[in-house]
Design an enzyme around this catalytic site. Structure first.
Site, PDB file in Angstrom:
ATOM      1  N   ASP A  51       0.885  -1.079   0.011  1.00 24.40           N
ATOM      2  CA  ASP A  51      -0.129  -0.071  -0.055  1.00 24.40           C
ATOM      3  C   ASP A  51       0.754   1.071  -0.045  1.00 24.40           C
ATOM      4  O   ASP A  51       2.153   1.291   0.267  1.00 24.40           O
ATOM      5  CB  ASP A  51      -0.991  -0.005   1.184  1.00 24.40           C
ATOM      6  CG  ASP A  51      -2.208  -0.894   1.008  1.00 24.40           C
ATOM      7  OD1 ASP A  51      -2.300  -1.432   0.103  1.00 24.40           O
ATOM      8  OD2 ASP A  51      -2.451  -1.409   2.276  1.00 24.40           O
ATOM      9  N   TYR A 106       7.479  -9.225   7.824  1.00 21.71           N
ATOM     10  CA  TYR A 106       7.282  -7.776   7.868  1.00 21.71           C
ATOM     11  C   TYR A 106       7.532  -7.170   9.211  1.00 21.71           C
ATOM     12  O   TYR A 106       7.469  -8.084  10.379  1.00 21.71           O
ATOM     13  CB  TYR A 106       5.531  -7.352   7.953  1.00 21.71           C
ATOM     14  CG  TYR A 106       5.065  -7.463   6.560  1.00 21.71           C
ATOM     15  CD1 TYR A 106       4.958  -6.282   5.806  1.00 21.71           C
ATOM     16  CD2 TYR A 106       4.343  -8.544   5.947  1.00 21.71           C
ATOM     17  CE1 TYR A 106       4.500  -6.391   4.387  1.00 21.71           C
ATOM     18  CE2 TYR A 106       3.810  -8.630   4.739  1.00 21.71           C
ATOM     19  CZ  TYR A 106       3.959  -7.288   3.909  1.00 21.71           C
ATOM     20  OH  TYR A 106       3.336  -7.475   2.650  1.00 21.71           O
TER      21      TYR A 106
END
Length: 263
Positions: A51, A106
């Protein structure tokens, strides 16, 4: 031949990964660099379409080409800004960076000021294993059941780092998990409430919002039997340019930190 690239980028400089009309995106810049370098290619695929605001140290893209220049990361790096090709390797012809991924890692960087770190660590372990993450994702019609293989919480100076590894993630899943853990650390959400949310006991109107995208980093994407050796010249260029950005930002960050400590 099929060529895969391990790429890093500063997500704060882009409107996300995926190409969008009249907007600067990571994918758009890579394709522009390929075209400007004269490399003829087809079947461009990516592992993760991050994103807007999300950065990466180890995203992966792949192309099909007969041009040997594609195996030299510096050919594209000379035409890229805010994106760095760290490695370029030949892979099997049917390689797909998303479908072949074994797991993704992540990290989220969260200011630890005011947080009860031990409570964050305790609550984080509730997310391990298989759960329905509909309370911790932006539902887009996909199956919301996922499995988290690993979650670790540790501090780095005034920053709390939350590292999560899984085969796949839902939209905004990592950022919503992080926000829930932050609320736990602030005493505004309990471990029991998180457990209930994972069991589906929640009101849709009261879902946990996502943490800001700027704190999220896609660290690595792992593959079975495929390694990405870092190119020495590409690594030097990456470190030099990122260190300069770090120097510029750390001054302002620690100025604000010191203002808090001095009062």
């Amino acid at each position: 031949m099929r060529v895969a690239f391990k790429i890093a980028y500063d997500g704060t400089r882009f409107h996300g990964f995926q190409r969008q009309p009249n907007l600067r995106t990571v994918e758009g810049e890579i394709i522009k660099a390929l075209n400007n370098s004269g490399i003829m290619y087809s079947d461009f695929k990516s592992a993760s379409r991050t994103d807007r605001g999300v950065s990466a140290l180890g995203n992966v893209v792949a192309i099909t080409t007969e041009d040997e220049k594609a195996l030299n990361p510096m050919v594209l790096n000379a035409r890229l800004e805010d994106v760095w090709i760290l490695s370029a390797i030949e892979v099997p012809q049917d390689f797909h960076p998303r479908f072949w991924a074994k797991s993704k890692v992540y990290r989220y960087y969260l200011p630890s000021i005011g947080l009860e770190v031990e409570k964050v660590k305790e609550c984080s372990q509730l997310f391990l294993g298989v759960h329905d993450f509909s309370a911790f994702s932006r539902v887009d019609g996909r199956d919301t059941v996922r499995s988290i293989d690993r979650i670790e919480v540790f501090t780095l100076g005034p920053i709390l780092i939350i590292e999560i590894e899984a085969k796949s993630f839902l939209w905004e899943m990592v950022r919503r998990i992080v926000k829930a853990l932050e609320l736990c650390g602030l005493g505004r959400l309990s471990c029991e409430e998180i457990k209930e949310m994972l069991e589906g006991k929640f009101e849709k109107s009261k879902k946990v919002p996502p943490a800001p995208p700027e704190g999220l980093l896609l660290v690595d994407i792992k593959y079975e039997g495929i390694e990405f050796p870092l190119n020495d010249k590409a690594l030097k260029k990456f470190k030099r340019e990122v260190e300069e950005r770090f120097r510029q930002k750390i001054m302002g960050a620690y100025l604000l930190w010191d203002m808090i400590q001095l009062l």
